[in-house]
Design a protein around this motif. Structure first.
Motif, PDB file in Angstrom:
ATOM      1  N   UNK A 260       0.814  -1.213   0.000  1.00 50.85           N
ATOM      2  CA  UNK A 260       0.000   0.000   0.000  1.00 50.85           C
ATOM      3  C   UNK A 260       0.844   1.258   0.000  1.00 50.85           C
ATOM      4  N   UNK A 261       0.326   2.314  -0.636  1.00 50.86           N
ATOM      5  CA  UNK A 261       1.057   3.574  -0.679  1.00 50.86           C
ATOM      6  C   UNK A 261       1.175   4.204   0.701  1.00 50.86           C
ATOM      7  N   UNK A 262       0.370   3.745   1.652  1.00 48.09           N
ATOM      8  CA  UNK A 262       0.429   4.279   3.011  1.00 48.09           C
ATOM      9  C   UNK A 262       1.408   3.509   3.879  1.00 48.09           C
ATOM     10  N   UNK A 263       2.211   2.629   3.269  1.00 53.21           N
ATOM     11  CA  UNK A 263       3.161   1.824   4.048  1.00 53.21           C
ATOM     12  C   UNK A 263       4.125   2.717   4.819  1.00 53.21           C
ATOM     13  N   UNK A 264       4.566   2.246   5.958  1.00 52.21           N
ATOM     14  CA  UNK A 264       5.498   3.017   6.775  1.00 52.21           C
ATOM     15  C   UNK A 264       6.850   3.108   6.072  1.00 52.21           C
ATOM     16  N   UNK A 265       7.677   4.083   6.463  1.00 56.82           N
ATOM     17  CA  UNK A 265       8.989   4.233   5.825  1.00 56.82           C
ATOM     18  C   UNK A 265       9.946   3.064   6.035  1.00 56.82           C
ATOM     19  N   UNK A 266       9.493   1.959   6.636  1.00 61.42           N
ATOM     20  CA  UNK A 266      10.358   0.800   6.779  1.00 61.42           C
ATOM     21  C   UNK A 266      10.350  -0.069   5.528  1.00 61.42           C
ATOM     22  N   UNK A 267       9.479   0.262   4.557  1.00 62.88           N
ATOM     23  CA  UNK A 267       9.431  -0.531   3.333  1.00 62.88           C
ATOM     24  C   UNK A 267      10.698  -0.308   2.517  1.00 62.88           C
ATOM     25  N   UNK A 268      11.211  -1.355   1.849  1.00 66.35           N
ATOM     26  CA  UNK A 268      12.468  -1.239   1.099  1.00 66.35           C
ATOM     27  C   UNK A 268      12.496  -0.124   0.063  1.00 66.35           C
ATOM     28  N   UNK A 269      11.337   0.291  -0.462  1.00 72.81           N
ATOM     29  CA  UNK A 269      11.357   1.321  -1.501  1.00 72.81           C
ATOM     30  C   UNK A 269      11.878   2.659  -0.985  1.00 72.81           C
ATOM     31  N   UNK A 270      11.874   2.838   0.341  1.00 77.27           N
ATOM     32  CA  UNK A 270      12.305   4.103   0.910  1.00 77.27           C
ATOM     33  C   UNK A 270      13.804   4.125   1.227  1.00 77.27           C
ATOM     34  N   UNK A 271      14.510   3.074   0.871  1.00 80.57           N
ATOM     35  CA  UNK A 271      15.917   2.952   1.255  1.00 80.57           C
ATOM     36  C   UNK A 271      16.779   2.596   0.047  1.00 80.57           C
ATOM     37  N   UNK A 272      18.107   2.683   0.196  1.00 83.32           N
ATOM     38  CA  UNK A 272      19.005   2.285  -0.904  1.00 83.32           C
ATOM     39  C   UNK A 272      18.803   0.823  -1.283  1.00 83.32           C
ATOM     40  N   UNK A 273      19.165   0.499  -2.514  1.00 84.04           N
ATOM     41  CA  UNK A 273      19.001  -0.871  -3.010  1.00 84.04           C
ATOM     42  C   UNK A 273      20.080  -1.807  -2.467  1.00 84.04           C
ATOM     43  N   UNK A 274      21.195  -1.255  -1.980  1.00 83.09           N
ATOM     44  CA  UNK A 274      22.282  -2.083  -1.455  1.00 83.09           C
ATOM     45  C   UNK A 274      21.882  -2.623  -0.086  1.00 83.09           C
ATOM     46  N   UNK A 275      21.833  -3.939   0.060  1.00 81.02           N
ATOM     47  CA  UNK A 275      21.394  -4.554   1.315  1.00 81.02           C
ATOM     48  C   UNK A 275      22.351  -5.653   1.783  1.00 81.02           C
TER      49      UNK A 275
END
Length: 296
Positions: free
Chosen positions: A94-109
């Motif tokens: 959902x677009x209301x997901x919290x900022x813990x979703x991977x899309x909000x962070x760098x791709x390097x994991x």
């Protein structure tokens, strides 16, 4: 209420599944620019190449024409791969997901530690401003470290030697990794270190500041660096952690062997800087000692 718009619904379908990676092609007269863009909680646009001149001025342009041809070839391949990626089945959130979703962070994991590959998951940014490059993360693999909190940051340069020197003296967090963010590609560094449950010195109250004798405690840390020939260059309350009754130094981006590191080209030269601090100037131990004096 906005009227129903089929195009908007279609765009939401895409945004619910990815951060909408996009190439932006900019043309200005004979100049060409290529940029990349993604959507997280904001729009992020980064320049991928310097401006390329497409004109022809002499008959000695063969090598430059080859470079431009290679650029267009790589761009065409990248656009094809991006198109194919958009046609794959993407996960939904959902677009209301919290900022813990991977899309909000760098791709390097992940990074390669002493015992092999370490996989981690971002938890949150450690600072609130949009340009933050420091994150709280937790290890996923190896399983024996599952859930261990670490700090992951990205930097253009970093003095791992100075960091490790202070870490061995328990004056800095343990350094877990410092290497290329993308193995095989020079440029951005990924730095991983232990997470310290404490506060930075600029969060201390005036009473705490006085009672903790910050100047005396930090002087010991600076002396360890200077005695081994290192300078720090960025001695500010924001780079001092107070943890369980002691101070630890963080952020070794500007540190290095005396006579080698220089201040960045865009360093602030405001009234709080020691004399002699200016863009691209050498960082000296005198600057460190003046910053230490100003800590009070």
């Amino acid at each position: 209420m906005l009227p129903y718009n089929p195009a908007t619904i279609k765009h939401d379908y895409i945004r619910e599944r990815c951060c909408c990676p996009t190439f932006l092609i900019a043309l200005g007269g004979p100049w060409l620019g290529v940029l990349g863009a993604v959507l997280t909680h904001k729009c992020i646009i980064q320049r991928l190449i310097d401006l390329v001149w497409l004109g022809v001025s002499t008959s000695f342009e063969e090598q430059r024409c080859l470079r431009v041809s290679k650029l267009f070839h790589c761009l065409a391949r990248a656009l094809c791969r991006l198109r194919d990626w958009y046609h794959t089945e993407l996960p939904t959130f959902p677009l209301t997901a919290t900022p813990s979703h991977p899309r909000f962070f760098p791709s390097v994991t992940s990074y390669f530690g002493a015992s092999g590959e370490v996989l981690f998951r971002y938890v949150r940014p450690l600072k609130r401003y949009n340009a933050c490059v420091v994150f709280l993360a937790e290890i996923v693999q190896p399983s024996k470290y599952n859930g261990q909190l670490i700090v992951v940051k990205f930097a253009a340069r970093y003095c791992a030697e100075a960091h490790e020197l202070l870490a061995l003296a328990d004056m800095a967090p343990k350094l877990l990794h410092c290497g290329q963010a993308l193995p095989g590609r020079t440029g951005l560094l990924l730095v991983a270190m232990e997470y310290l449950s404490g506060v930075t010195a600029h969060c201390l109250t005036l009473e705490e500041w006085r009672s903790y004798d910050i100047n005396s405690n930090v002087r010991k840390i600076v002396n360890v660096l200077h005695n081994k020939g290192f300078v720090f260059g960025d001695l500010r309350p924001q780079n001092l952690m107070y943890v369980n009754g002691s101070f630890k130094l963080i952020d070794f981006d500007w540190a290095g062997k005396e006579g080698e590191p220089r201040y960045p080209p865009f360093v602030s030269t405001g009234i709080h800087c020691p004399p002699g601090v200016r863009p691209c100037a050498l960082i000296t131990r005198e600057h460190d000692m003046e910053c230490l004096r100003r800590l009070g």
